[in-house]
Write an enzyme that holds these catalytic residues in place. Structure first.
Site, PDB file in Angstrom:
ATOM      1  N   GLY A   1      38.847  -7.151 -44.865  1.00 28.48           N
ATOM      2  CA  GLY A   1      39.525  -5.862 -44.727  1.00 28.48           C
ATOM      3  C   GLY A   1      41.006  -6.082 -44.907  1.00 28.48           C
ATOM      4  O   GLY A   1      41.486  -7.214 -44.799  1.00 28.48           O
TER       5      GLY A   1
ATOM      6  N   CYS B   1      36.701 -13.540 -44.059  1.00 27.18           N
ATOM      7  CA  CYS B   1      38.120 -13.172 -44.156  1.00 27.18           C
ATOM      8  C   CYS B   1      38.573 -12.399 -42.915  1.00 27.18           C
ATOM      9  O   CYS B   1      38.605 -12.975 -41.836  1.00 27.18           O
ATOM     10  CB  CYS B   1      38.364 -12.398 -45.456  1.00 27.18           C
ATOM     11  N   TYR B   2      38.874 -11.120 -43.033  1.00 23.37           N
ATOM     12  CA  TYR B   2      39.273 -10.369 -41.831  1.00 23.37           C
ATOM     13  C   TYR B   2      38.174 -10.454 -40.768  1.00 23.37           C
ATOM     14  O   TYR B   2      38.453 -10.562 -39.567  1.00 23.37           O
ATOM     15  CB  TYR B   2      39.539  -8.893 -42.184  1.00 23.37           C
TER      16      TYR B   2
ATOM     17  N   SER C   1      18.331  13.124 -66.676  1.00 20.25           N
ATOM     18  CA  SER C   1      19.537  13.250 -67.497  1.00 20.25           C
ATOM     19  C   SER C   1      19.493  12.295 -68.676  1.00 20.25           C
ATOM     20  O   SER C   1      20.276  12.416 -69.607  1.00 20.25           O
ATOM     21  CB  SER C   1      20.763  12.926 -66.650  1.00 20.25           C
ATOM     22  N   GLY C   2      18.572  11.323 -68.618  1.00 25.06           N
ATOM     23  CA  GLY C   2      18.586  10.286 -69.656  1.00 25.06           C
ATOM     24  C   GLY C   2      19.424   9.100 -69.222  1.00 25.06           C
ATOM     25  O   GLY C   2      19.479   8.088 -69.892  1.00 25.06           O
ATOM     26  N   GLY C   3      20.103   9.216 -68.076  1.00 24.43           N
ATOM     27  CA  GLY C   3      20.844   8.085 -67.524  1.00 24.43           C
ATOM     28  C   GLY C   3      19.871   7.104 -66.883  1.00 24.43           C
ATOM     29  O   GLY C   3      18.688   7.402 -66.715  1.00 24.43           O
ATOM     30  N   VAL C   4      20.384   5.927 -66.504  1.00 22.78           N
ATOM     31  CA  VAL C   4      19.514   4.865 -65.996  1.00 22.78           C
ATOM     32  C   VAL C   4      18.796   5.311 -64.710  1.00 22.78           C
ATOM     33  O   VAL C   4      17.572   5.161 -64.584  1.00 22.78           O
ATOM     34  CB  VAL C   4      20.332   3.590 -65.680  1.00 22.78           C
ATOM     35  N   ASP C   5      19.536   5.879 -63.784  1.00 29.09           N
ATOM     36  CA  ASP C   5      18.957   6.153 -62.462  1.00 29.09           C
ATOM     37  C   ASP C   5      17.829   7.182 -62.533  1.00 29.09           C
ATOM     38  O   ASP C   5      16.733   6.948 -62.014  1.00 29.09           O
ATOM     39  CB  ASP C   5      20.035   6.638 -61.484  1.00 29.09           C
ATOM     40  N   SER C   6      18.096   8.319 -63.168  1.00 32.43           N
ATOM     41  CA  SER C   6      17.032   9.329 -63.194  1.00 32.43           C
ATOM     42  C   SER C   6      15.868   8.851 -64.063  1.00 32.43           C
ATOM     43  O   SER C   6      14.712   9.171 -63.795  1.00 32.43           O
ATOM     44  CB  SER C   6      17.563  10.692 -63.642  1.00 32.43           C
ATOM     45  N   SER C   7      16.150   8.045 -65.083  1.00 25.69           N
ATOM     46  CA  SER C   7      15.058   7.548 -65.937  1.00 25.69           C
ATOM     47  C   SER C   7      14.148   6.600 -65.161  1.00 25.69           C
ATOM     48  O   SER C   7      12.920   6.667 -65.270  1.00 25.69           O
ATOM     49  CB  SER C   7      15.616   6.810 -67.156  1.00 25.69           C
TER      50      SER C   7
ATOM     51  N   LYS D   1      22.560  -0.823 -58.517  1.00 22.31           N
ATOM     52  CA  LYS D   1      22.342  -0.565 -59.948  1.00 22.31           C
ATOM     53  C   LYS D   1      21.607  -1.725 -60.636  1.00 22.31           C
ATOM     54  O   LYS D   1      20.678  -1.493 -61.409  1.00 22.31           O
ATOM     55  CB  LYS D   1      23.712  -0.362 -60.617  1.00 22.31           C
TER      56      LYS D   1
ATOM     57  N   HIS E   1      36.381 -15.982 -49.487  1.00 23.53           N
ATOM     58  CA  HIS E   1      35.352 -15.011 -49.892  1.00 23.53           C
ATOM     59  C   HIS E   1      34.208 -15.698 -50.654  1.00 23.53           C
ATOM     60  O   HIS E   1      34.305 -15.878 -51.874  1.00 23.53           O
ATOM     61  CB  HIS E   1      35.981 -13.933 -50.780  1.00 23.53           C
TER      62      HIS E   1
ATOM     63  N   GLU F   1      31.477 -14.490 -51.509  1.00 24.88           N
ATOM     64  CA  GLU F   1      30.767 -13.531 -52.375  1.00 24.88           C
ATOM     65  C   GLU F   1      31.369 -13.416 -53.767  1.00 24.88           C
ATOM     66  O   GLU F   1      30.750 -12.903 -54.694  1.00 24.88           O
ATOM     67  CB  GLU F   1      30.740 -12.151 -51.706  1.00 24.88           C
TER      68      GLU F   1
END
Ligand code: XMP
Length: 515
Positions: A56, A83-84, A227-233, A371, A173, A175
Site C-alpha cells: 500500500g 511490503c506495507y 457482445s462478441g467480447g471474450v467474457d460474454s462469449s 481474465k 514484491h 508477485e
C-alpha cells in the site's frame, strides 16, 4: 467444485493487488481480494487457508493509514505480509518500523537480496537473487519471536518470519515478475506453510459450474446478452454446455463493430454451439440517433442507452422470464481498499435490469474468474482462438473511433482501414505482441496528390499500445517498414483516404481510445 482451499488477499491499497491474486491462482489455489476493512467475524466465517496482506502507498505512521486488528494474528491462520503488509505486521506486533527521514533507506526497483534458505519461504530459491523493492520506511527491529530471513545492502529486514505462529513478511514484491523466483516463494507459502494442495483447476471449474448451472436452471430458460467480447462469449459457451437450447443469446449488432465481426460472431455461435441465437441488426437506428452529435460523452451515452433500449425491448417482447445471465468477471466486482479513481470516461459494462422485467434470478457463471482464467475456460470449451484472444474492444465500438459525428460512410472507411491494419499486423507476427491496436478516423481532411491530381480526403490514424493493465500504456514501437506497408495499402485500397499517421502518445497523457 466447492473451494475448500481459499486464500484471502487483504487489500491495503497497493497497486499490485490483483497481480498477487492472479499469482496465487496460477499456483492453483483459489483466492479472493477483500478490503482491509473486512470484519474478523467475516474472516472467521470464510475460514481461509491463508491470508496475504498486500502492499500500500502509506506509512504505518500516517494518520489515515490503514490498520488491522491485532486479533487477526491470533486466528491461527498463516499470514504473509507483503511490503506495507509486512511493515504493518511488524508494527502491530511490537516491532519497530523506522520512518524515512531522507532517501538513504529508500529502495525502488531491482535490488540484490540475500535469502536465508532455512526459512520455508526461501527453501526453494537460490541464496542470492534480485527482488523488486518499492519502499521508503523500513523495519529496523522485528517483533518478539520473529527472525530476519532476508537482507539487502540497505534494508536490515527484507523478510522476517515467526514459523511457530505461521507469520511471514517480505519487504519486496514476490508477485512482480522482476523478483526472480518470486512465484516460487509464494508457492512455498501456499503449499508448505498453508498446506494447500492446488485444487483450483479450470477443468474441474468447468465440470462443477456446468453441474451447478444445470441444477439451478432446471427446465427454465436463460437469456444472455452476447457482445462478441471474450467474457460474454465464454459465459455463452459455458451455459450452452449446461443447458443447450434452453439458452437464448441476444446479439445486438449496432453496426459499429469491426469489419465482418458480426458475421463471425453469428457463425461461431450458430455453428459450434447448441443454443438459440438471435441477431438484431440495427445500424440505421443507431446512426439516426447519432446524427449531428459529435461530443464524445454524448455519443457514448447515446450508444449505451440505445443498446439497452434495443436489448431490453427484445427481452420484453420474447424472453422476459426464466434467468438472466451475464459475463461479469471477478475484477468487475472487486471491492478495493482504495478510493474511487477519478472518472475519465464512461465505460458502459455494468448491466441494470429494468424494474418491469422480473427474472427468476441473475446468473454470472464467470464471476470468480480473472481474465486469463476466462480465456483458458474459453479455449477448453472450444471457442475459436481469435475470439478467446480477442483484443479489448470498447462497448461503443467504432463509434468512439470515428471522431466527431458518426456516419455510415465513415464507419465503412474505418472498417476497411482497420481490416488492412489487422491483416498486416497478423502477417508479420506483430499482432500478438501488441496489447491493442486499431485505426481511428479523426474526421480531418487533408490535401494530397495522387496520380497527377490534387486530392482532398480523409486522414487515418493508427494506434498501437503495449500495457499490462490498460491503466497506463506505452505507444508501441512498430518497425517503420510495417507502418509503411500499412500506410500504402490503406491509401491505395481504401477509397477516400489520402494520408496515414501514427499516434506516438502514451497513456497518460493520452488515453488508449481517442474518445
Ligand atoms: P482508455 O481509452 O480509457 O481505454 O484508455 C482503456 C481500455 O478500455 C477500453 N475501453 C472500453 N471498454 N467499454 C469497454 O468495455 C468502453 O466503453 C470502453 N472505452 C474504452 C479501451 O479499448 C482500452 O482497452
Amino acid at each position: 467444485m466447492e473451494n475448500k482451499e481459499r486464500v484471502i488477499v487483504l487489500d491495503f491499497g497497493g497497486q499490485y493487488n490483483q497481480l498477487i491474486a492472479r499469482r496465487v491462482r496460477e499456483c492453483n489455489v483459489y483466492c479472493e481480494i477483500l478490503p482491509y476493512t473486512v470484519s474478523l467475524d467475516k474472516i472467521k466465517e470464510l475460514n481461509p487457508t491463508g491470508i496475504i496482506f498486500t502492499g500500500g502507498p502509506n506509512s504505518v505512521y500516517d494518520e489515515s493509514s490503514p490498520h488491522i486488528a491485532k486479533e487477526i494474528f491470533e486466528l491461527n491462520i498463516p499470514i504473509l505480509g507483503i511490503c506495507y503488509g509486512c511493515q504493518l505486521m511488524a508494527y502491530t506486533l511490537g516491532g519497530v518500523v523506522t520512518a524515512a527521514t531522507d532517501n538513504s533507506s529508500c529502495e525502488y526497483g531491482k535490488t540484490m537480496t540475500n535469502y536465508n534458505k532455512n526459512d520455508v519461504i526461501f527453501a526453494n530459491v537460490p541464496e542470492h537473487g534480485i527482488s523488486w523493492m518499492s519502499h521508503r520506511d523500513y523495519i529496523s527491529t522485528v517483533p518478539d519471536g520473529f527472525s530476519i530471513t532476508a537482507t539487502t545492502a540497505v534494508c536490515p529486514v527484507a523478510a522476517m518470519s515467526c514459523p511457530e505462529r505461521k507469520l511471514y513478511g517480505v519487504q519486496f514484491h514476490p508477485e512482480v515478475n522482476h523478483t526472480e523466483n518470486g512465484k516460487d516463494m509464494l508457492r512455498s507459502f501456499l503449499y508448505d506453510v498453508c498446506g494447500c494442495k492446488g485444487e483450483w483447476q479450470m477443468d474441474s471449474f468447468i465440470d462443477s459450474t456446468v453441474a451447478k448451472l444445470k441444477e439451478q436452471i432446471g427446465d427454465k430458460g436463460v437469456v444472455l446478452g452476447l457482445s462478441g467480447g471474450v467474457d460474454s462469449s465464454v459465459a455463452a459457451a459455458l451455459l450452452s454446455k449446461a443447458v443447450g437450447k434452453q439458452l437464448t443469446c441476444v446479439f445486438v449488432d449496432q453496426g459499429l463493430m469491426r469489419k465482418d465481426e458480426g458475421d463471425f460472431v453469428e457463425q461461431t455461435f450458430t455453428k459450434l454451439f447448441d443454443m438459440n441465437f438471435v441477431r438484431i441488426n440495427c445500424q440505421e437506428e443507431f446512426l439516426s440517433k447519432l446524427k449531428g452529435v459529435s461530443e464524445p460523452e454524448a455519443k457514448r451515452k447515446i450508444i449505451g442507452t440505445e443498446f439497452y433500449n434495443v436489448f431490453w425491448n427484445k427481452i420484453r417482447e420474447s424472453y422476459g422470464s426464466g434467468y438472466f445471465a451475464q459475463g461479469t468477471i471477478y475484477p468487475d466486482r472487486i471491492e478495493s481498499g482504495k478510493g474511487d479513481a477519478a472518472k475519465i470516461k464512461t465505460h458502459h459494462n455494468q448491466v441494470e435490469v429494468p424494474q418491469d422485467i422480473t427474472f427468476e434470478g441473475i446468473i454470472e457463471p464467470l464471476q470468480d474468474l480473472f481474465k486469463d482464467e476466462v480465456r483458458v475456460v474459453g479455449e477448453k470449451l472450444g471457442l475459436p482462438h481469435e475470439l478467446v484472444w480477442r483484443q479489448p474492444f470498447p462497448g461503443p465500438g467504432l463509434g468512439v473511433r470515428v471522431i466527431g459525428e458518426v456516419t455510415a460512410e465513415k464507419v465503412k472507411i474505418l472498417q476497411e482501414a482497420d481490416a488492412i491494419l489487422r491483416e498486416e499486423m497478423d502477417k508479420c507476427g506483430y499482432a500478438s505482441q501488441m496489447s491493442q491496436f486499431f485505426a481511428v478516423l479523426p474526421g480531418v481532411k487533408t490535401v494530397g496528390v495522387m496520380g497527377d491530381s490534387r486530392t482532398y480526403d480523409e486522414l487515418v490514424a493508427i494506434r498501437a499500445v503495449t500495457t499490462d493493465d490498460f491503466m497506463t500504456a506505452d505507444w508501441a514501437k512498430i518497425p517503420y517498414d510495417i507502418l509503411g506497408r500499412v500506410s500504402s495499402r490503406i491509401i491505395n485500397e481504401v477509397e477516400h483516404v489520402n494520408r496515414v499517421v501514427y499516434d506516438i502518445t502514451s497513456k497518460p497523457p493520452g488515453t488508449v481510445e481517442w474518445e
